[in-house]
Design an enzyme around this catalytic site. Sequence first.
Site, mmCIF file in Angstrom:
data_model
loop_
_atom_site.group_PDB
_atom_site.id
_atom_site.type_symbol
_atom_site.label_atom_id
_atom_site.label_comp_id
_atom_site.label_asym_id
_atom_site.label_seq_id
_atom_site.Cartn_x
_atom_site.Cartn_y
_atom_site.Cartn_z
ATOM 1 N N LYS A 14 0.932 -1.253 -0.078
ATOM 2 C CA LYS A 14 0.100 0.030 -0.043
ATOM 3 C C LYS A 14 0.984 1.196 -0.184
ATOM 4 O O LYS A 14 0.702 2.127 -0.888
ATOM 5 C CB LYS A 14 -0.877 0.176 1.151
ATOM 6 C CG LYS A 14 -1.896 -1.184 1.412
ATOM 7 C CD LYS A 14 -2.773 -1.124 2.680
ATOM 8 C CE LYS A 14 -1.947 -1.193 3.896
ATOM 9 N NZ LYS A 14 -1.297 -2.378 4.119
ATOM 10 N N ARG A 88 -9.841 1.080 8.350
ATOM 11 C CA ARG A 88 -9.388 -0.126 8.315
ATOM 12 C C ARG A 88 -10.562 -0.952 9.134
ATOM 13 O O ARG A 88 -10.412 -2.047 9.560
ATOM 14 C CB ARG A 88 -8.301 -0.251 9.309
ATOM 15 C CG ARG A 88 -7.076 -1.000 8.628
ATOM 16 C CD ARG A 88 -5.960 -0.993 9.584
ATOM 17 N NE ARG A 88 -5.089 -0.035 9.098
ATOM 18 C CZ ARG A 88 -3.624 -0.440 8.872
ATOM 19 N NH1 ARG A 88 -3.331 -1.603 9.398
ATOM 20 N NH2 ARG A 88 -2.990 0.431 8.338
ATOM 21 N N ARG A 122 11.779 -6.166 5.388
ATOM 22 C CA ARG A 122 11.960 -4.530 5.266
ATOM 23 C C ARG A 122 12.696 -3.818 6.041
ATOM 24 O O ARG A 122 12.855 -4.208 7.072
ATOM 25 C CB ARG A 122 10.278 -4.011 5.201
ATOM 26 C CG ARG A 122 10.014 -2.880 5.385
ATOM 27 C CD ARG A 122 8.679 -2.358 5.016
ATOM 28 N NE ARG A 122 7.786 -2.639 6.389
ATOM 29 C CZ ARG A 122 6.554 -2.520 6.469
ATOM 30 N NH1 ARG A 122 5.906 -1.877 5.463
ATOM 31 N NH2 ARG A 122 5.782 -3.027 7.427
ATOM 32 N N ARG A 155 11.290 -1.991 11.549
ATOM 33 C CA ARG A 155 9.956 -1.416 12.182
ATOM 34 C C ARG A 155 9.746 -2.372 13.316
ATOM 35 O O ARG A 155 9.965 -3.809 13.306
ATOM 36 C CB ARG A 155 8.725 -1.331 11.338
ATOM 37 C CG ARG A 155 8.673 -0.092 10.615
ATOM 38 C CD ARG A 155 7.567 0.050 9.676
ATOM 39 N NE ARG A 155 6.317 -0.468 10.293
ATOM 40 C CZ ARG A 155 5.211 -0.424 9.203
ATOM 41 N NH1 ARG A 155 5.201 0.279 8.201
ATOM 42 N NH2 ARG A 155 3.937 -0.999 9.782
ATOM 43 N N ARG A 166 -0.802 -9.168 12.739
ATOM 44 C CA ARG A 166 -1.338 -8.114 12.025
ATOM 45 C C ARG A 166 -1.978 -8.698 10.883
ATOM 46 O O ARG A 166 -2.970 -8.140 10.394
ATOM 47 C CB ARG A 166 -0.151 -7.172 11.519
ATOM 48 C CG ARG A 166 0.379 -6.317 12.626
ATOM 49 C CD ARG A 166 1.839 -5.883 12.212
ATOM 50 N NE ARG A 166 2.019 -5.272 11.117
ATOM 51 C CZ ARG A 166 2.907 -4.736 10.169
ATOM 52 N NH1 ARG A 166 3.843 -5.554 10.425
ATOM 53 N NH2 ARG A 166 2.869 -4.021 9.143
HETATM 54 P P1 AP5 Z 1 5.017 -1.598 1.884
HETATM 55 O O1 AP5 Z 1 4.460 -0.709 0.677
HETATM 56 O O2 AP5 Z 1 5.640 -1.018 3.031
HETATM 57 O O3 AP5 Z 1 3.621 -2.285 2.186
HETATM 58 P P2 AP5 Z 1 2.205 -1.880 3.289
HETATM 59 O O4 AP5 Z 1 1.118 -2.471 2.520
HETATM 60 O O5 AP5 Z 1 2.147 -0.225 3.219
HETATM 61 O O6 AP5 Z 1 2.776 -2.559 4.412
HETATM 62 P P3 AP5 Z 1 2.556 -1.904 5.877
HETATM 63 O O7 AP5 Z 1 3.447 -2.929 6.839
HETATM 64 O O8 AP5 Z 1 2.935 -0.543 6.307
HETATM 65 O O9 AP5 Z 1 1.110 -2.193 6.288
HETATM 66 P P4 AP5 Z 1 0.250 -2.059 7.742
HETATM 67 O O10 AP5 Z 1 -1.098 -1.661 7.084
HETATM 68 O O11 AP5 Z 1 0.427 -3.507 8.525
HETATM 69 O O12 AP5 Z 1 0.928 -0.837 8.300
HETATM 70 P P5 AP5 Z 1 0.569 0.769 8.738
HETATM 71 O O13 AP5 Z 1 1.935 1.359 8.556
HETATM 72 O O14 AP5 Z 1 -0.440 1.058 7.787
HETATM 73 O O15 AP5 Z 1 5.830 -2.897 1.463
HETATM 74 C C1 AP5 Z 1 6.359 -3.912 2.273
HETATM 75 C C2 AP5 Z 1 7.473 -4.560 1.832
HETATM 76 O O16 AP5 Z 1 7.310 -4.975 0.628
HETATM 77 C C3 AP5 Z 1 8.504 -3.316 1.724
HETATM 78 O O17 AP5 Z 1 9.938 -3.961 1.853
HETATM 79 C C4 AP5 Z 1 8.412 -3.080 -0.058
HETATM 80 O O18 AP5 Z 1 9.658 -2.878 -0.522
HETATM 81 C C5 AP5 Z 1 8.063 -4.701 -0.398
HETATM 82 N N1 AP5 Z 1 7.135 -4.582 -1.633
HETATM 83 C C6 AP5 Z 1 6.241 -3.791 -1.890
HETATM 84 N N2 AP5 Z 1 5.443 -4.131 -3.124
HETATM 85 C C7 AP5 Z 1 5.952 -5.393 -3.411
HETATM 86 C C8 AP5 Z 1 6.032 -6.011 -4.733
HETATM 87 N N3 AP5 Z 1 4.966 -5.939 -5.608
HETATM 88 N N4 AP5 Z 1 6.705 -6.973 -4.660
HETATM 89 C C9 AP5 Z 1 7.948 -7.125 -3.963
HETATM 90 N N5 AP5 Z 1 8.125 -6.412 -2.749
HETATM 91 C C10 AP5 Z 1 7.291 -5.731 -2.602
HETATM 92 O O19 AP5 Z 1 0.210 0.457 10.168
HETATM 93 C C11 AP5 Z 1 0.975 0.091 11.332
HETATM 94 C C12 AP5 Z 1 -0.010 0.004 12.428
HETATM 95 O O20 AP5 Z 1 -0.378 1.562 12.754
HETATM 96 C C13 AP5 Z 1 -1.157 -0.779 12.629
HETATM 97 O O21 AP5 Z 1 -0.819 -2.140 12.944
HETATM 98 C C14 AP5 Z 1 -2.060 -0.293 13.642
HETATM 99 O O22 AP5 Z 1 -1.358 -0.330 14.941
HETATM 100 C C15 AP5 Z 1 -1.912 1.312 13.159
HETATM 101 N N6 AP5 Z 1 -2.806 1.751 12.441
HETATM 102 C C16 AP5 Z 1 -2.508 2.264 11.201
HETATM 103 N N7 AP5 Z 1 -3.832 2.577 10.538
HETATM 104 C C17 AP5 Z 1 -4.606 2.401 11.403
HETATM 105 C C18 AP5 Z 1 -6.161 2.567 11.272
HETATM 106 N N8 AP5 Z 1 -6.684 3.002 10.279
HETATM 107 N N9 AP5 Z 1 -6.735 2.029 12.308
HETATM 108 C C19 AP5 Z 1 -6.284 1.627 13.389
HETATM 109 N N10 AP5 Z 1 -4.735 1.454 13.725
HETATM 110 C C20 AP5 Z 1 -4.241 1.791 12.664
#
Ligand code: AP5
Length: 213
Positions: A14, A88, A122, A155, A166
């Site tokens: 994402k 979410r 990552r 992270r 997660r």
């Molecule tokens: P990346 O692009 O970072 O993936 P992502 O989907 O953004 O993954 P996240 O881990 O950031 O998502 P998340 O939803 O768990 O975390 P968030 O920060 O939103 O890519 C991941 C890896 O894969 C990278 O190394 C990249 O290079 C690689 N990659 C990407 N695309 C690829 C491909 N096509 N092929 C191969 N490799 C690839 O949230 C963190 C925490 O915050 C949550 O757990 C929660 O505690 C809190 N939080 C955030 N938003 C909310 C909400 N709305 N409600 C409640 N709690 C929330």
Amino acid sequence: MSNIVLLGPPGAGKGTQAERLAEELGRLHLSTGDLFREEITRDSPLGRQVRGYLDRGELVPDRLVVAMVRERLTGDLDQEFIFDGFPRTLEQAVRLDKMAEIDAVIHIAVSETEVVRRLSARRVCQGCGRTYNVLLAPPQEEGCCDVCGGKLYRRSDDAPEVIVHRYAVYQEESRPVIEFYRERGLLAEVDGDRPVDTVFQAIKAAVNRVEMI
Ligand code: AP5
């Protein structure tokens, strides 16, 4: 105003795709995860409140997330956004509906095995936040950001047991959100288990398709 939501499990790409899409379409990238991590780094009252949730891989309570997003949107009323990681829960989707007009919702689907493979490798730059993958997209110099020279870190929620939790939380909470947008004819599914460029092209095509309906 036309806003786009990117849904998908942790590691679906994402953040990677939202950054590219925001640049290509001239919109702002709003990642609730990034906003929380900034608050934690600043050790702000909100940061201290949410740190434990992020470390455990639990969702932050809706009222805190919604208040933070509302404040962010109020600061940029004339802007269009790519929402990454928000909404979410069904409650967040309903609240977002009242705050902004959503034109397209892209669900990036990725298997659990692929999620674990990606997130275990990552690394994120402490300076500019750019994301790397030590297996799939490593920096030129180990541990060092190509763009700003900042130090790369892992992270806290990318520990294997937290990744699995997660993913499970996502599966549970996202189903009603996906249905909410499907019923409104806004949802497009994209297979995220493909190279970054291929997924990006598929997302652009899906956005055009949904926006034309
Ligand atoms: P990346 O692009 O970072 O993936 P992502 O989907 O953004 O993954 P996240 O881990 O950031 O998502 P998340 O939803 O768990 O975390 P968030 O920060 O939103 O890519 C991941 C890896 O894969 C990278 O190394 C990249 O290079 C690689 N990659 C990407 N695309 C690829 C491909 N096509 N092929 C191969 N490799 C690839 O949230 C963190 C925490 O915050 C949550 O757990 C929660 O505690 C809190 N939080 C955030 N938003 C909310 C909400 N709305 N409600 C409640 N709690 C929330």
